[in-house]
Design a protein around this motif. Structure first.
Motif, short mmCIF file in Angstrom:
data_model
loop_
_atom_site.label_atom_id
_atom_site.label_comp_id
_atom_site.label_asym_id
_atom_site.label_seq_id
_atom_site.Cartn_x
_atom_site.Cartn_y
_atom_site.Cartn_z
N ASN A 22 1.85 -25.68 -106.36
CA ASN A 22 1.45 -24.65 -105.40
C ASN A 22 2.44 -23.49 -105.36
O ASN A 22 2.05 -22.32 -105.33
N ALA A 23 3.73 -23.81 -105.37
CA ALA A 23 4.75 -22.77 -105.25
C ALA A 23 4.83 -21.90 -106.50
O ALA A 23 5.18 -20.72 -106.41
N THR A 24 4.53 -22.46 -107.65
CA THR A 24 4.62 -21.69 -108.90
C THR A 24 3.32 -21.02 -109.28
O THR A 24 3.25 -20.33 -110.30
N SER A 25 2.29 -21.18 -108.46
CA SER A 25 1.00 -20.54 -108.77
C SER A 25 1.08 -19.03 -108.66
O SER A 25 0.19 -18.31 -109.14
N GLY A 26 2.15 -18.52 -108.04
CA GLY A 26 2.31 -17.08 -107.90
C GLY A 26 2.98 -16.41 -109.07
O GLY A 26 3.18 -15.19 -109.06
N ILE A 27 3.38 -17.19 -110.08
CA ILE A 27 4.00 -16.58 -111.27
C ILE A 27 3.01 -15.60 -111.90
O ILE A 27 1.86 -15.95 -112.16
N GLY A 28 3.47 -14.40 -112.13
CA GLY A 28 2.61 -13.33 -112.62
C GLY A 28 2.43 -12.25 -111.56
O GLY A 28 2.08 -11.11 -111.88
N THR A 29 2.69 -12.60 -110.30
CA THR A 29 2.67 -11.61 -109.21
C THR A 29 4.02 -10.89 -109.21
O THR A 29 5.06 -11.52 -109.27
N GLU A 30 3.98 -9.56 -109.16
CA GLU A 30 5.21 -8.79 -109.29
C GLU A 30 6.23 -9.14 -108.21
O GLU A 30 7.42 -9.32 -108.49
N PRO A 40 14.47 -27.31 -107.26
CA PRO A 40 15.04 -26.94 -108.56
C PRO A 40 13.99 -26.57 -109.60
O PRO A 40 14.15 -25.58 -110.34
N SER A 41 12.91 -27.34 -109.68
CA SER A 41 11.87 -27.05 -110.68
C SER A 41 11.17 -25.74 -110.37
O SER A 41 10.79 -24.99 -111.29
N ILE A 42 10.99 -25.44 -109.10
CA ILE A 42 10.33 -24.18 -108.71
C ILE A 42 11.20 -23.00 -109.11
O ILE A 42 10.73 -22.02 -109.70
N ILE A 43 12.50 -23.08 -108.80
CA ILE A 43 13.41 -21.98 -109.15
C ILE A 43 13.45 -21.79 -110.66
O ILE A 43 13.38 -20.66 -111.16
N GLN A 44 13.57 -22.88 -111.40
CA GLN A 44 13.66 -22.78 -112.86
C GLN A 44 12.41 -22.15 -113.46
O GLN A 44 12.49 -21.35 -114.40
N ALA A 45 11.25 -22.49 -112.90
CA ALA A 45 10.00 -21.93 -113.42
C ALA A 45 9.97 -20.41 -113.25
O ALA A 45 9.54 -19.68 -114.16
N TYR A 46 10.41 -19.93 -112.11
CA TYR A 46 10.41 -18.48 -111.89
C TYR A 46 11.49 -17.80 -112.74
O TYR A 46 11.29 -16.68 -113.24
N LYS A 47 12.63 -18.47 -112.92
CA LYS A 47 13.67 -17.91 -113.80
C LYS A 47 13.14 -17.79 -115.22
O LYS A 47 13.35 -16.77 -115.91
#
Length: 475
Positions: A418-426, A446-453
């Motif tokens: 759910n938290a990483t579903s926003g990847i692609g939003t500026e 940790p996994s959420i932060i790494q995904a956005y990084k």
């Protein structure tokens, strides 16, 4: 002899008076007996056999009772019912000592509308309306309005205007007011105008806070020319405002806009935000943020004084501390505008005492789109979203949600997804919760932060002048 004659005359006069009184006593006695007998036989007297009651006014059952001979009106009963909300005729009876006294109550509108008028001042251009002169009109029924403005020449001067109101039953009243026309040579001004402002690169420019006002025209126009402004490129620009009234008076205001370079402009940004802390999990969250060298925002509450010292830890680690109200109690803080700010000021004091900081960023419990506030104060959120900004705050909703508010110990995999579903939003502002029960939020972080990084995002705390997602207000 003369003396005896006078005495005899006086004596004769007394005798005549006595005889007259003797004659009047039986007459009065008989008259009294007749009056008593008539009233005894017919003791109840009506004001009218056809009583008029005013439409939509109170009618008391005994309003038509004129008198009751030698008895209490409490012994009079009433048959029938009058509805003063409906025009019509109603058959009624007073019942006393076994006898009925019939009458008709006619509910009628006999009162003309009550008009209060006011003088009206304008220019020589406006086409006036009756509403310009009406302060108030009250009437029990519907009514129509007419205006007599035959004296008005649309030139400078004072003119008599007559306003009349006629209700649906033909009752009419009228009042006169003055129309004062003046030659308008004064251009409108721009209320709230700032000659110079600064924007961060990429920040939206808005002119909504500037309002054209005029001495005679209540709705002057305002045009904003931003054709030379480019908020994506640092530099200095001019924005021109032209204000005009209906008399064709106009003025131009030029604003200097400085666009300040933002080194992170164009980069995707992730705002990690944690509500409801500090808690026993806050230090664990801070350790993870330090490990990944990212910044976040904590919207704190005041219900756990044993954790207050952690507020200083948040600030010392370089994160943003913001306000989420002291109690987070919907029924209390959303009972009124005053109650909300009392609660907000309470947590603001706690934060200042613990950190020395006076935050200007807030988050409404439930977000600005919450509907639960309507249960306690309809329309409150519409007021609060404006009022907090008028008091120097910026409020933050979210455009990404971990959904950890849906329950305790939500599966880690679900939170990550759910938290990483926003990847692609500026710019993504993600809602998390920092409470003792949100252990899986800590595990998923940790996994959420790494995904956005990995997706090239930078991480920031919120700021008053930065990205502030706002929901649609529903109350």
């Amino acid at each position: 002899m003369a003396g005896n004659s006078r005495k005899q005359k006086k004596k004769n006069k007394r005798l005549r008076k006595d005889r007259l009184l003797l004659l009047l006593v039986p007459v009065l006695l008989v008259g009294g007996l007749i009056w008593f007998g008539v009233n005894k036989l017919n003791p109840l007297h009506l004001k009218s056999t056809h009583y008029i009651a005013e439409y939509k006014s109170e009618f008391k059952p005994l309003d038509n009772l004129k008198s009751l001979f030698m008895d209490s009106t409490e012994k009079v009963s009433v048959e029938g019912k009058v509805d003063t909300e409906t025009v019509g005729d109603y058959d009624m009876n007073y019942v006393y000592d076994g006898k009925k006294y019939p009458f008709v109550v006619s509910v009628r509108d006999t009162a003309a509308p009550e008009i209060k008028v006011k003088d009206y001042t304008t220019d020589t251009t406006e086409t006036i309306k009756a509403e310009n002169f009406i302060d108030s009109i009250t009437d029990a029924s519907t009514y129509s309005i007419k205006m007599d403005n035959r004296e008005d020449t649309k030139e400078a001067g004072t003119f008599k205007i007559t306003i009349s109101a006629t209700d649906q039953y033909g009752n009419e009243s009228e009042k006169s007011a003055r129309l004062i026309r003046k030659e308008d040579k004064q251009a409108p001004s721009l209320e709230g105008f700032e000659k110079q402002i600064s924007l961060m690169q990429g920040q939206e420019y808005t002119s909504d806070s500037y309002k054209a006002v005029d001495n005679l025209d209540s709705s002057p126009t305002s045009y904003c020319d931003t054709s030379h402004l480019d908020v994506t490129v640092p530099g200095t620009y001019n924005v021109d405002f032209t204000v005009r009234d209906r008399s064709d008076n106009q003025a131009t205001y030029t604003q200097t806009v400085t666009v300040v370079e933002d080194p992170d402009y164009g980069k995707s940004t992730c705002y990690l935000t944690f509500d409801d802390g500090p808690s026993q999990n806050t230090l664990k969250i801070l350790d993870i943020l330090d490990q990944y060298e990212v910044k976040a925002t904590f919207f704190v509450i005041g219900t756990h004084p044993e954790e207050y010292d952690i507020m200083k830890e948040i600030v010392d680690h370089g994160h943003t501390i913001a306000l989420h109200t002291f109690s987070h109690d919907y029924a209390s803080l959303y009972s009124s505008e005053e109650a909300y700010f009392d609660d907000l000021e309470k947590i603001a004091k706690v934060v200042k005492d613990q950190t020395g900081i006076e935050p200007d960023c807030i988050r409404f419990p439930g977000g600005s789109s919450n509907t639960i506030s309507a249960e306690y104060s309809p329309g409150l959120m519409n007021k609060l979203t404006k009022a907090v900004q008028e008091r120097g705050y910026q409020y933050f909703d979210w455009n990404g949600d971990s959904t950890d508010a849906s329950g305790n110990n939500v599966p880690v995999e679900q939170l990550i997804a759910n938290a990483t579903s926003g990847i692609g939003t500026e710019k993504i502002n993600i809602l998390f919760h920092d409470t003792d029960a949100k252990n899986t939020t800590v595990e998923a972080l940790p996994s959420i932060i790494q995904a956005y990084k990995d997706a090239g995002y930078i991480f920031k705390g919120v700021s008053k002048d930065g990205f502030a997602p706002h929901h649609a207000v529903n109350n």
